[in-house]
Motif scaffolding. Structure first.
Motif, short mmCIF file in Angstrom:
data_model
loop_
_atom_site.label_atom_id
_atom_site.label_comp_id
_atom_site.label_asym_id
_atom_site.label_seq_id
_atom_site.Cartn_x
_atom_site.Cartn_y
_atom_site.Cartn_z
N LEU A 26 -39.05 74.80 -7.14
CA LEU A 26 -39.33 75.23 -8.51
C LEU A 26 -38.05 75.59 -9.26
N VAL A 27 -37.18 76.31 -8.59
CA VAL A 27 -35.90 76.69 -9.19
C VAL A 27 -35.08 75.45 -9.50
N GLU A 28 -35.07 74.51 -8.59
CA GLU A 28 -34.32 73.26 -8.78
C GLU A 28 -34.90 72.46 -9.94
N LYS A 29 -36.21 72.43 -10.06
CA LYS A 29 -36.85 71.70 -11.14
C LYS A 29 -36.48 72.32 -12.50
N VAL A 30 -36.49 73.63 -12.58
CA VAL A 30 -36.12 74.31 -13.83
C VAL A 30 -34.66 74.02 -14.17
N ARG A 31 -33.80 74.02 -13.17
CA ARG A 31 -32.38 73.73 -13.39
C ARG A 31 -32.19 72.31 -13.92
N ARG A 32 -32.88 71.35 -13.32
CA ARG A 32 -32.78 69.96 -13.79
C ARG A 32 -33.31 69.80 -15.21
N GLU A 33 -34.39 70.51 -15.52
CA GLU A 33 -34.95 70.46 -16.87
C GLU A 33 -33.96 71.01 -17.90
N ARG A 34 -33.27 72.09 -17.54
CA ARG A 34 -32.26 72.65 -18.44
C ARG A 34 -31.13 71.65 -18.68
N ILE A 35 -30.67 71.02 -17.62
CA ILE A 35 -29.59 70.04 -17.74
C ILE A 35 -30.03 68.88 -18.62
N ASN A 36 -31.22 68.35 -18.36
CA ASN A 36 -31.72 67.21 -19.14
C ASN A 36 -31.91 67.60 -20.61
N SER A 37 -32.38 68.79 -20.85
CA SER A 37 -32.57 69.25 -22.23
C SER A 37 -31.23 69.32 -22.96
N CYS A 38 -30.22 69.85 -22.31
CA CYS A 38 -28.89 69.95 -22.93
C CYS A 38 -28.30 68.57 -23.18
N ILE A 39 -28.50 67.65 -22.27
CA ILE A 39 -27.98 66.29 -22.47
C ILE A 39 -28.70 65.63 -23.64
N GLU A 40 -29.99 65.86 -23.78
CA GLU A 40 -30.72 65.33 -24.94
C GLU A 40 -30.21 65.93 -26.24
#
Length: 131
Positions: A26-40
């Protein structure tokens, strides 16, 4: 036999390990979502720049990051050039102001000096009274 402290610690450690194993994805998923959001967000902010460089290609995350670094580097260089130009203009202006002050005050100071010398003479030392 009664349960010992080591057995209680082992149960506690197993519980922590199990909790950690459950939370890690879950923590890893949230981290990836943050990264993807920033890249967008970067892609949307630098959209026109991407179209200039790669109009027909699919933009991968690495491409977006590389273009962002390139754009920020160019922006930083422009900022440094503008800062140097502004410093140069300020130096020229301050030296020009100093020269202007010296040129303006030197005739004035000699006039004041002459006026003071004339006022000290015995003929001109009487007070002026308007009545």
């Amino acid at each position: 036999m009664a349960p010992t402290i080591t057995a209680a610690m082992t149960d506690s450690q197993e519980h922590l390990t199990l909790t950690h194993k459950l939370r890690k994805p879950l923590v890893e998923k949230v981290r990836r979502e943050r990264i993807n959001s920033c890249i967008e967000q970067l892609r949307s902010l630098l959209g026109p720049e991407f179209l200039k460089q790669q109009p027909d290609s699919k933009q991968e995350k690495a491409d977006i990051l590389e273009m962002t670094v390139c754009f920020l580097t160019q922006l930083q260089q422009q900022n440094q050039q503008q800062r140097r130009l502004l410093n140069h203009v300020n130096q020229l202006q301050s030296s020009s102001d100093n020269n202007l002050r010296e040129a303006d005050f030197s005739p004035l100071s000699s006039t004041v000096q002459t006026s003071i010398t004339k006022d000290k003479s015995p003929v001109n030392s009487a007070l002026w009274r308007p009545w």
